[in-house]
Every structure is written in structure tokens, then in C-alpha cells.
Design a protein around this motif. Structure first.
Motif, PDB file in Angstrom:
ATOM      1  N   GLN A   1       0.814  -1.217   0.000  1.00 35.41           N
ATOM      2  CA  GLN A   1       0.000   0.000   0.000  1.00 35.41           C
ATOM      3  C   GLN A   1       0.848   1.268   0.000  1.00 35.41           C
ATOM      4  O   GLN A   1       0.432   2.308   0.478  1.00 35.41           O
TER       5      GLN A   1
ATOM      6  N   GLN B   1      16.194   2.436  -9.101  1.00 34.83           N
ATOM      7  CA  GLN B   1      16.155   3.569 -10.024  1.00 34.83           C
ATOM      8  C   GLN B   1      14.787   4.248  -9.942  1.00 34.83           C
ATOM      9  O   GLN B   1      13.753   3.568  -9.928  1.00 34.83           O
ATOM     10  N   PHE B   2      14.781   5.582  -9.845  1.00 31.83           N
ATOM     11  CA  PHE B   2      13.517   6.319  -9.855  1.00 31.83           C
ATOM     12  C   PHE B   2      13.110   6.547 -11.303  1.00 31.83           C
ATOM     13  O   PHE B   2      13.829   7.189 -12.072  1.00 31.83           O
TER      14      PHE B   2
ATOM     15  N   ASP C   1       1.071   4.757 -12.554  1.00 37.18           N
ATOM     16  CA  ASP C   1       1.481   3.417 -12.942  1.00 37.18           C
ATOM     17  C   ASP C   1       0.273   2.663 -13.447  1.00 37.18           C
ATOM     18  O   ASP C   1      -0.851   3.177 -13.434  1.00 37.18           O
TER      19      ASP C   1
ATOM     20  N   ARG D   1       3.847   8.178  -5.204  1.00 38.93           N
ATOM     21  CA  ARG D   1       3.280   6.828  -5.097  1.00 38.93           C
ATOM     22  C   ARG D   1       1.804   6.863  -5.499  1.00 38.93           C
ATOM     23  O   ARG D   1       1.026   7.635  -4.953  1.00 38.93           O
TER      24      ARG D   1
HETATM   25  N1  LIG Z   1      11.184   2.877  -9.140  1.00 39.27           N
HETATM   26  C1  LIG Z   1      10.104   3.669  -9.092  1.00 39.27           C
HETATM   27  N2  LIG Z   1      10.026   4.794  -9.843  1.00 39.27           N
HETATM   28  C2  LIG Z   1       8.922   5.587  -9.791  1.00 39.27           C
HETATM   29  N3  LIG Z   1       7.844   5.353  -9.017  1.00 39.27           N
HETATM   30  C3  LIG Z   1       7.862   4.235  -8.241  1.00 39.27           C
HETATM   31  C4  LIG Z   1       8.984   3.338  -8.237  1.00 39.27           C
HETATM   32  N4  LIG Z   1       8.725   2.339  -7.386  1.00 39.27           N
HETATM   33  C5  LIG Z   1       7.498   2.579  -6.874  1.00 39.27           C
HETATM   34  N5  LIG Z   1       6.958   3.713  -7.366  1.00 39.27           N
HETATM   35  C6  LIG Z   1       5.633   4.263  -7.008  1.00 39.27           C
HETATM   36  O1  LIG Z   1       5.332   3.841  -5.673  1.00 39.27           O
HETATM   37  C7  LIG Z   1       4.181   2.988  -5.636  1.00 39.27           C
HETATM   38  C8  LIG Z   1       4.361   1.878  -4.614  1.00 39.27           C
HETATM   39  O2  LIG Z   1       5.464   1.036  -4.965  1.00 39.27           O
HETATM   40  P1  LIG Z   1       5.375  -0.541  -4.912  1.00 39.27           P
HETATM   41  O3  LIG Z   1       6.716  -1.077  -5.226  1.00 39.27           O
HETATM   42  O4  LIG Z   1       4.241  -1.003  -5.752  1.00 39.27           O
HETATM   43  O5  LIG Z   1       5.078  -0.830  -3.363  1.00 39.27           O
HETATM   44  P2  LIG Z   1       3.753  -1.271  -2.608  1.00 39.27           P
HETATM   45  O6  LIG Z   1       3.878  -2.732  -2.441  1.00 39.27           O
HETATM   46  O7  LIG Z   1       3.806  -0.562  -1.304  1.00 39.27           O
HETATM   47  O8  LIG Z   1       2.579  -0.912  -3.461  1.00 39.27           O
HETATM   48  C9  LIG Z   1       4.032   2.485  -7.061  1.00 39.27           C
HETATM   49  O9  LIG Z   1       2.683   2.167  -7.334  1.00 39.27           O
HETATM   50  C10 LIG Z   1       4.542   3.657  -7.894  1.00 39.27           C
HETATM   51  O10 LIG Z   1       3.527   4.631  -8.079  1.00 39.27           O
END
Ligand SMILES: Nc1ncnc2c1ncn2[C@@H]1O[C@H](COP(=O)(O)OP(=O)(O)O)[C@@H](O)[C@H]1O
Ligand SMILES: [Mg+2]
Length: 400
Positions: free
Chosen positions: A147, A178-179, A187, A211
Motif C-alpha cells: 500500500q 532507479q527512480f 502506474d 506513489r
Molecule cells: N522505481 C520507481 N520509480 C517511480 N515510481 C515508483 C517506483 N517504485 C514505486 N513507485 C511508485 O510507488 C508505488 C508503490 O510502490 P510498490 O513497489 O508497488 O510498493 P507497494 O507494495 O507498497 O505498493 C508504485 O505504485 C509507484 O507509483
């Protein structure tokens, strides 16, 4: 069919929808609390007790295992598997996908786009790791967050180092990633059922949040995925051993970048965004597959110590090149080809008249001794057990 939905939240939207969809289709469906199962290994056959009584026969089980009970939940699912009850998501699939590092390790073996990721422990390795994934800003993630909690954007190297050090000092394992700036707080979530994407949505983060999780205030809209996103989502779920999965992908400059694969995807957001009956398609899929309980192939094929599974490489200088499978005489040497990997495609059960090419990788079942000559060098070395001298042992003892 008679279906057990494993869930600790009988009243949650997803559970309700799945149960209703099953009942509407004339199936018998029960929601069972995952933590009220007792795994019984006392008898001859694997068994399960539920609320103190032997569980009745089920045709299929649909696990909805929350992150807080992964260990117990996957043990229960594994027990169902041992009892030959069909499950779309295997215990292995659930545990592997839950750990973000393990998931990326498994996917990285395949042709799936992912953000560059590093995992380090020693302080001295942090800076080089940040550089390797492309430098700051970088994303730092707890291995088992959900989340959006435990996902942090570090604007510069100093902050990144400080965050990583702080988390590690509390014994938390973190990923450095990497961002992907070009995805700009959005996403894509693809809901995979079997070998199809049945629904997909784009999530957009609120304000200057990066996020896009719905729990972090993200908004959702239905989206039509192109072929590349569709095949990436399906392949990712398949590789993880999940037939029902929510695959999260960033829209990178060079196409989809998979972040994670969820084994118990929530249905509310995606059904509301797309107005599609996702729950119904999950139930229909399970109904179709009930006859094929998941087998641990390796476990079952290890029938004798001299037989096993190996991946053979058709080397350029090998006699096999240009031969059909039939004329390769592999079969006569007691080797059966299960799949043939060529470039980015996999040919299951390749036919006898298929011609082998240099670079083909053959997944085979057969006599280990016969296959030994065909596996790349490293495994050819014969390791003889050497005698250990008393002196070596004394030396190790005095140094330790
Ligand atoms: N490497 C990344 N670059 C850009 N945005 C990211 C990246 N990793 C995660 N995010 C953003 O953060 C959100 C949560 O990351 P995620 O890995 O899916 O963790 P969770 O399991 O908490 O959902 C993603 O839905 C995305 O919007
Ligand atoms: Mg996510």
C-alpha cells in the motif's frame, strides 16, 4: 465445483464479490478463515483440520493471503496442494511475489523490463549501489511493504544514505531502485487471470506524491493496454507461478517496467474503474482448471537418483546443430525435451521434425550421466571429495 475462498476478511469487497460470483454460477463456495486451519501431518496422507474438524472435500481453493500472515497462509495453501486441490496461486508463487527482492530476482532471469535495482548490506556498498542504479534521486523500498508504505523517494545521495542506514540499523532490509521519473506519479495495474489481462487501470498519485497507490490517495481510470504491456503482465504472473495476479508496471521510456506482482489483488478499485466483472472471470477460470492441480514437477520427476531435469545448451560446434530432434538421437540416449527456448520464445513439447539451432536451450528430463556432457563447462568438473588433514583443522580451530 466446491470452492474454498481463504480469507480473513469475509465482509471485504473482494471476498464478497468472489463468493457471489461463484454462487451465481451455481458453484458451492465457502469463505474460510486462513488462520483457523490446522495442518495435520500425523496420518498417512496430508490433511487439514478446520475449526477443529476434518475439512470436507473441496475441488479448488482461492487464496487471499494478507501480507501479515504470509508464512502461515502459504503453509495452508501448500497443504491444499499436497492434497491435490487446485489453486490458481501456489504457495511458492505467493511467498516469492510478496518479497520484492525475491520477485525481482526471479523475473530478472527472463525478458521482463524492470527498474534497475540493487540490494546491499555493508555501508561501503551503499554509494556504489546508488550509482549503479543511475544515481539520485533513488527509490528506497522495504522488502515486504504494501500500500505504498515503506516506499521512499530520496532526493539526493546524502539523504538516501541516511535513510538506508537508519532502516538497516533497525534490522530492516531495503532495496535501492532507479527512480522512473518519466512515469510521473502514474502506474498501470493489470489484472491477470490465466493467460489474459482481464482488466487494467492507470493509477495517478495525488498532488506531488509519487506513489500512486489507492491507499495513498491515488485516483484510478480504466486503460486499454497495448500488446507489450499485456504480454509483460501475463509473462510476469506466469513466471511467478500466479494465475490470478495484479501486475504493477511503470510506463518507462522503453516500455513497461514491472515493479511488483500481487498475489491477492484488490478487486474494488479495478472493478469500479473498468465496470468489468473481474470476480466472475476469476471464478470461471478456476472452474476450467479444476482438473489440473498444481504439481511440483521437479519433486515428481526426481524418481530416481540417476534421472533429473537439466537445461542443455546447443553449442555452435555441437553435432546437434542442423539435426531434427528425431535425428539428434537424444531420445535413444534416454533424454526427453520438455521445452525449447529460442531467442525470446519458448516452444513447449517441440515436435520431432523441428530442426535444432545453435543457441537453443533445451529443458530436458533424462539420464543425468547422458546429459552431463551437454551442459556448459562449469558443471562438468568432477568434484572429488578430498581428504582433510589434521593440520588444516587445527589451523582453522586456532584462527577461529
Ligand atoms: N522505481 C520507481 N520509480 C517511480 N515510481 C515508483 C517506483 N517504485 C514505486 N513507485 C511508485 O510507488 C508505488 C508503490 O510502490 P510498490 O513497489 O508497488 O510498493 P507497494 O507494495 O507498497 O505498493 C508504485 O505504485 C509507484 O507509483
Ligand atoms: Mg504496489
Amino acid at each position: 465445483m466446491k470452492l474454498a475462498i481463504l480469507s480473513r476478511a469475509p465482509n471485504a469487497y473482494s471476498t464478497q464479490r468472489l463468493k457471489t460470483a461463484a454462487l451465481e454460477r451455481g458453484h458451492e463456495a465457502k469463505v474460510l478463515d486462513t488462520l483457523r486451519f490446522a495442518i495435520d501431518l500425523s496420518g498417512d496422507d496430508p490433511d487439514l483440520q478446520y475449526r477443529g474438524r476434518t475439512l470436507s472435500d473441496y475441488d479448488a481453493v482461492l487464496p487471499r493471503i494478507g501480507a501479515s500472515i504470509t508464512y502461515y497462509g502459504s503453509a495452508v495453501v501448500r497443504q491444499f496442494q499436497q492434497m491435490d486441490v487446485y489453486t490458481p496461486n501456489t504457495a511458492n508463487g505467493i511467498t516469492s511475489s510478496r518479497d520484492k527482492l525475491r520477485a525481482i530476482q526471479i523475473l530478472s532471469r527472463h525478458d521482463v523490463g524492470m527498474p534497475a535495482t540493487a540490494f546491499v548490506r555493508d555501508r561501503k556498498d551503499v554509494l556504489p549501489a546508488i550509482e549503479r542504479v543511475g544515481g539520485a534521486p533513488v527509490v528506497i523500498k522495504l522488502l515486504e511493504g504494501t500500500q505504498g508504505i515503506g516506499v521512499i523517494l530520496a532526493p539526493d545521495t546524502k539523504v538516501a544514505e541516511a535513510i538506508i542506514e537508519t532502516l538497516q540499523s533497525t534490522r530492516q532490509n531495503v532495496l535501492i531502485q532507479q527512480f522512473v521519473a518519466e512515469s510521473r506519479g502514474t502506474d498501470v495495474r493489470a489484472l491477470v487471470v490465466g493467460d489474459r489481462v482481464v482488466a487494467a487501470m492507470r493509477r495517478t498519485a495525488q498532488g506531488d506524491e509519487f506513489r500512486s497507490n489507492v491507499h495513498r490517495g491515488g485516483s484510478v481510470e480504466a486503460v486499454d493496454l497495448d500488446d507489450e504491456f499485456t504480454s509483460t503482465a501475463v509473462a510476469s504472473a506466469q513466471i511467478m507461478g500466479l494465475r490470478v495476479a495484479g501486475v504493477d508496471m511503470l510506463e518507462g521510456e522503453d516500455g513497461p517496467m514491472v515493479m511488483e506482482v500481487n498475489s491477492s489483488p484488490g478487486l474494488e478499485g479495478i472493478e469500479r474503474a473498468t465496470r468489468l466483472d473481474v470476480a466472475g472471470s476469476i471464478i470461471d477460470f478456476i472452474d476450467n482448471q479444476v482438473a489440473f492441480p498444481e504439481l511440483d514437477v521437479r519433486q515428481r520427476l526426481n524418481v530416481s537418483t540417476s534421472y533429473g531435469v537439466a537445461e542443455l545448451l546447443v553449442r555452435e560446434d555441437a553435432d546437434l546443430v542442423g539435426h531434427t530432434i528425431e535425428s539428434s538421437r537424444l531420445r535413444e540416449r534416454d533424454i526427453t525435451i520438455l521445452t525449447l527456448h529460442r531467442d525470446h520464445t519458448v516452444i513447449p513439447n517441440p515436435r520431432n521434425n523441428r530442426v535444432l539451432e545453435a543457441g537453443d536451450r533445451l529443458l530436458c528430463f533424462g539420464k543425468l550421466e547422458e546429459m552431463r556432457n551437454m551442459i556448459p563447462d562449469r558443471s562438468q568438473r568432477r568434484r572429488k571429495l578430498k581428504r582433510l588433514s589434521i593440520k588444516a583443522m587445527d589451523q582453522a580451530a586456532s584462527e577461529g
